[in-house]
Design an enzyme around this catalytic site. Structure first.
Site, PDB file in Angstrom:
ATOM      1  N   HIS A  65      -1.399   4.572  -3.411  1.00  0.00           N
ATOM      2  CA  HIS A  65      -1.842   5.672  -4.271  1.00  0.00           C
ATOM      3  C   HIS A  65      -2.989   6.431  -3.613  1.00  0.00           C
ATOM      4  O   HIS A  65      -3.005   7.667  -3.600  1.00  0.00           O
ATOM      5  CB  HIS A  65      -2.244   5.118  -5.640  1.00  0.00           C
ATOM      6  CG  HIS A  65      -2.576   6.159  -6.645  1.00  0.00           C
ATOM      7  ND1 HIS A  65      -3.861   6.360  -7.093  1.00  0.00           N
ATOM      8  CD2 HIS A  65      -1.794   7.064  -7.297  1.00  0.00           C
ATOM      9  CE1 HIS A  65      -3.846   7.345  -7.988  1.00  0.00           C
ATOM     10  NE2 HIS A  65      -2.611   7.788  -8.127  1.00  0.00           N
ATOM     11  N   ASP A 111       0.985   9.650  -8.969  1.00  0.00           N
ATOM     12  CA  ASP A 111       0.630   8.847 -10.139  1.00  0.00           C
ATOM     13  C   ASP A 111       1.850   8.146 -10.726  1.00  0.00           C
ATOM     14  O   ASP A 111       1.781   6.982 -11.134  1.00  0.00           O
ATOM     15  CB  ASP A 111      -0.041   9.720 -11.194  1.00  0.00           C
ATOM     16  CG  ASP A 111      -1.440  10.162 -10.792  1.00  0.00           C
ATOM     17  OD1 ASP A 111      -1.931   9.744  -9.723  1.00  0.00           O
ATOM     18  OD2 ASP A 111      -2.046  10.935 -11.558  1.00  0.00           O
TER      19      ASP A 111
END
Length: 137
Positions: A65, A111
């Site tokens: 991420h 996300d």
């Protein structure tokens, strides 16, 4: 006890809008979770910053991420920590909407993939609030 609770709550910084969206995406894939508490101080990469070797699969989700956000910053004017985007949660399935511009679509997908990754990774409470200097080299 109520006063202590209220005073404690007042010291919590509010999430920027986009991180609130990420928080809600995680709640979509892991119903009943409290992402801000569960993941903000986990391993070497979950939370602010990150370095070293991830301690487990969940920490690797956070590293991926982080790397995705680094890629998002290559878009002109794209700030992934503040970028608002459109998405939908339906029965644990996340969809980034087509009305997002290029930056928003990229951040939304960062996300979305992280939330899915979190949902598939075991949570090890021994990896919360670890000694970063000793374990994240």
């Amino acid at each position: 006890a109520v006063c202590v609770s209220l005073l404690g709550a007042s010291s919590i910084r509010p999430l920027p809008l986009h991180l609130g969206q990420f928080n809600n995406m995680i709640k979509c894939t892991i119903p009943g979770s409290t992402p801000w508490w569960d993941f903000s101080d986990y391993g070497c990469y979950c939370g602010y910053g990150g370095s070293g070797t991830p301690v487990d699969q969940l920490d690797r989700c956070c590293q991926t991420h982080d790397n995705c956000y680094t890629e998002a910053q290559k878009f002109s004017g794209c700030s992934p920590y503040r970028r608002k985007y459109s998405y939908e949660c339906s029965e644990g399935t996340l969809t980034c909407k087509s009305d997002n511009d290029e930056c928003a679509a990229f951040v939304c997908n960062c996300d979305r993939l992280a939330a899915i990754c979190f949902a598939g990774a075991p949570y090890n409470s021994n990896n919360v609030d670890i000694d970063l200097e000793a374990r994240c080299q």
